[in-house]
Design a protein around this motif. Structure first.
Motif, mmCIF file in Angstrom:
data_model
loop_
_atom_site.group_PDB
_atom_site.id
_atom_site.type_symbol
_atom_site.label_atom_id
_atom_site.label_comp_id
_atom_site.label_asym_id
_atom_site.label_seq_id
_atom_site.Cartn_x
_atom_site.Cartn_y
_atom_site.Cartn_z
ATOM 1 N N LEU A 188 0.837 -1.210 0.000
ATOM 2 C CA LEU A 188 0.000 0.000 0.000
ATOM 3 C C LEU A 188 0.871 1.259 0.000
ATOM 4 N N ASP B 16 2.081 1.837 -3.468
ATOM 5 C CA ASP B 16 1.026 2.423 -4.301
ATOM 6 C C ASP B 16 1.037 3.952 -4.144
ATOM 7 N N THR B 17 1.081 4.393 -2.877
ATOM 8 C CA THR B 17 1.124 5.837 -2.612
ATOM 9 C C THR B 17 2.356 6.477 -3.241
ATOM 10 N N ARG C 9 2.014 6.968 -7.074
ATOM 11 C CA ARG C 9 1.128 8.087 -7.441
ATOM 12 C C ARG C 9 1.813 9.430 -7.204
ATOM 13 N N HIS D 177 -5.690 3.581 -15.577
ATOM 14 C CA HIS D 177 -5.008 2.814 -14.539
ATOM 15 C C HIS D 177 -6.023 2.015 -13.741
ATOM 16 N N LEU E 284 -6.265 -1.160 -10.424
ATOM 17 C CA LEU E 284 -5.613 -2.104 -9.520
ATOM 18 C C LEU E 284 -6.153 -3.493 -9.832
ATOM 19 N N TYR F 293 -3.395 -5.153 -5.306
ATOM 20 C CA TYR F 293 -2.070 -4.535 -5.185
ATOM 21 C C TYR F 293 -1.298 -4.387 -6.497
ATOM 22 N N HIS G 2 -0.642 -3.288 -10.406
ATOM 23 C CA HIS G 2 -1.069 -2.126 -11.191
ATOM 24 C C HIS G 2 -1.073 -2.471 -12.670
ATOM 25 N N HIS H 155 2.631 -7.877 -8.031
ATOM 26 C CA HIS H 155 2.999 -7.687 -6.623
ATOM 27 C C HIS H 155 3.424 -8.981 -5.942
#
Ligand SMILES: *[C@@H]1O[C@H](CO)[C@@H](O)[C@H](O)[C@H]1NC(C)=O
Ligand SMILES: *[C@@H]1O[C@H](CO)[C@@H](O)[C@H](O)[C@H]1NC(C)=O
Ligand SMILES: *[C@@H]1O[C@H](CO)[C@@H](O)[C@H](O)[C@H]1NC(C)=O
Ligand SMILES: [Zn+2]
Length: 522
Positions: free
Chosen positions: A94, A97-98, A101, A115, A117, A121, A123, A207
């Motif tokens: 997670l 992911d942040t 971005r 985009h 998910l 998890y 992409h 992932h």
């Protein structure tokens, strides 16, 4: 006049035989020499005739280069570890992911990019092309890493991204966050510069690759399949630029993986009556199983060198070997049995010669005075391209040859199909051109991956899967892979960004130029 005396007749026959042998050796030597000498000419000439497709070139100032390295270091610091098929660091995923971005705002906000998910998890990006008739491709990479502990002897903590002598140290620097960040960084720069691709493409970031990709890659492939997507080719991690790693080779070689070995996990088990150790039977479950395992180790799978894609690797590199190896490599038709015997002497090269057999788990017994009623062992096999899973299982049965040993296939798959690497092969030739534009001294050749990647899950969606990134491996570097002191130089990471920046533009080419001769006839 004939002489009927037997001694003379034998001598005459011997003379004839010796002459024939000499003549044959001379002839073979002559053919082999001609092939050796005629090699240098052919490979790579057609590249000069290519239209220049990439209009944008990446020019960065010092501050921008610092910033791109800083983003990469941030990515290394997130411990996206896959511990087992059911245990990942989901909080790190997670965080990652942040991070993505934040690092690539244009990618995540561009109207050209969709985009989503996948499996929470992973992409998946779709970058729309202006010419929908051009078949799309897929760039794959994975965000997860194998565990690493500083206690194993790292020169810098494995999730510190510490810099030593121009190298960034950390788990994932080569496997595989350099590609994850390199691809997205290249796309970010392209979009900022107003680039819009002609050929649409996907980017898939798995992932859980390190634990088979059963959630990430499998679900991304399923999704694309449901949507009826067909891919021109897939480019994933795998092979690299080897510089001084292959002994006898002059100059660096970029190996583009065109296939992967298959794999199988086989369980051997023996069940016997339990008993007390004071009155043991002649053979125990442990003894029976140990003997079976020993037979597997004593009787390796057959030598298959030269019958898979490894043959093309050596043929492409032949002209770069020093004599006498050049002579040998240019004449695999004559020398492959001999070469196979030489290569099998080292574990690293034996992997290219045959299906390998590794006994990885052996369990039995609980108490010092009880004869165990059960013993089991697991054998991990990596299947050579010229073998099928079923053939390997049949050979195991033949070698074990003991009814008391139960043999079960836990999981396994055939070797991956061999992707094209000839002059008409779009993906291969564009990757090759992009490598040679950046690194003119490199020899590009098809190669074989002895490990497996997420890309194998996409084999129903495309004919051609390539496994490569321009990461420079010097002697000792291959051991860093899943080992200690994994690292990449800052310069090499920047090269990766430039590589993907050029590659994406080069893939916009509608089709390859017509080959001007059949130069790959070797
Ligand atoms: C590259 O430049 C040419 C002309 O200079 C133009 O026609 C072409 O569309 C450009 N390609 C891209 C991908 O921007
Ligand atoms: C998982 O990742 C988090 C960061 O999101 C980190 O703080 C934590 O130590 C990691 N856990 C393990 C077991 O590695
Ligand atoms: C995704 O997350 C949801 C909710 O946390 C969970 O129920 C689901 O099993 C997850 N899916 C996968 C593939 O991990
Ligand atoms: Zn990897």
């Amino acid at each position: 006049m004939t002489d009927s005396r037997p001694g003379i007749r034998i001598i005459r026959w011997l003379k004839i035989i010796v002459s024939v042998v000499f003549a044959t050796v001379f002839l073979l030597f002559t053919i082999a020499s001609i092939r050796t000498l005629s090699l240098d000419v052919n490979i790579g000439l057609q590249l000069a005739r290519w239209e220049k497709t990439n209009n944008l070139s990446l020019v960065l100032d010092g501050a921008q280069r610092e910033a791109l390295v800083a983003r990469f270091k941030d990515a290394i610091r997130v411990p996206t570890v896959s511990f087992s098929e059911t245990h990942s660091n989901t909080s790190a995923l997670l965080d990652f992911d942040t991070l993505l971005r934040r690092a690539f705002p244009t990618v995540f906000s561009s109207s050209l990019v969709q985009h989503e998910l996948v499996a929470n998890y992973s992409h998946l990006f779709w970058v729309r092309g202006s010419q929908p008739d051009l078949e799309p491709y897929l760039l794959l990479a994975h965000m997860d890493v194998v565990p690493a502990s500083e206690a194993d002897g790292w020169d810098a903590p494995p999730f510190s991204a510490q810099e030593i002598d121009g190298f960034i140290y950390g788990r994932g620097t080569i496997d595989d966050k350099c590609a994850v960040m390199g691809i997205l960084q290249a796309l970010e720069y392209l979009l900022i510069r107003g680039y819009a691709p002609r050929r649409g493409f996907y980017i898939g970031l798995g992932h859980d690759e390190e634990v088979s990709g059963y959630n990430g890659a499998v679900n991304m492939a399923r999704l694309l399949k449901q949507r009826g997507v067909q891919l021109l080719f897939v480019l994933d991690e795998g092979l690299a630029i080897l510089d001084g790693v292959i002994s006898g080779l002059d100059g660096p070689a970029a190996l583009i993986g065109v296939s992967e070995k298959g794999a199988a996990t086989v369980k051997l088990s023996v069940s016997t009556a339990p008993g007390h150790s004071s009155m043991p039977p002649r053979e125990t479950s442990i003894g029976i199983l140990a003997a079976a395992v020993k037979r597997l180790e004593d009787n390796p799978m057959p030598r298959l060198f030269g019958r898979g894609p490894e043959r093309a690797t050596f043929q492409h590199l032949a002209h770069k070997f020093r004599l006498p190896l050049k002579f040998v490599m240019s004449n695999l038709w004559l020398f492959s049995p001999l070469l196979g015997r030489v290569l099998e002497m080292k574990p690293e090269t034996n992997a290219f010669v045959r299906t390998t057999t590794a006994v990885t788990i052996f369990n039995s017994g609980v108490k010092v005075n009880v004869i165990p009623s059960y013993a089991e062992a697991y054998v991990n096999l990596r299947i050579h391209s010229a073998h099928l899973l079923q053939e390997v299982l049949d050979l195991i049965h033949l070698t074990v040859a003991d009814q008391r040993v139960k043999i079960d296939l836990v999981q396994g798959f055939d070797p991956l199909p061999v992707s094209s690497a000839d002059e008409k092969s779009f993906g291969f030739q564009i990757i090759k051109k992009t490598v040679l534009d950046m690194f003119p001294t490199v020899t590009v050749a098809p190669g074989i991956c002895v490990g497996n990647t997420d890309s194998r899950n996409f084999k129903d969606l495309t004919r051609d899967i390539y496994r490569f990134a321009p990461v420079w491996f010097k002697p000792g570097d291959p051991q860093r892979f899943h080992g200690i002191n994994e690292r990449i130089s800052k310069k090499n990471y920047e090269e990766l960004v430039v590589f993907y920046f050029n590659l994406i533009q080069n893939f916009d080419l509608q089709q390859l130029p017509e080959p001007h001769s059949s130069v790959h006839e070797l």
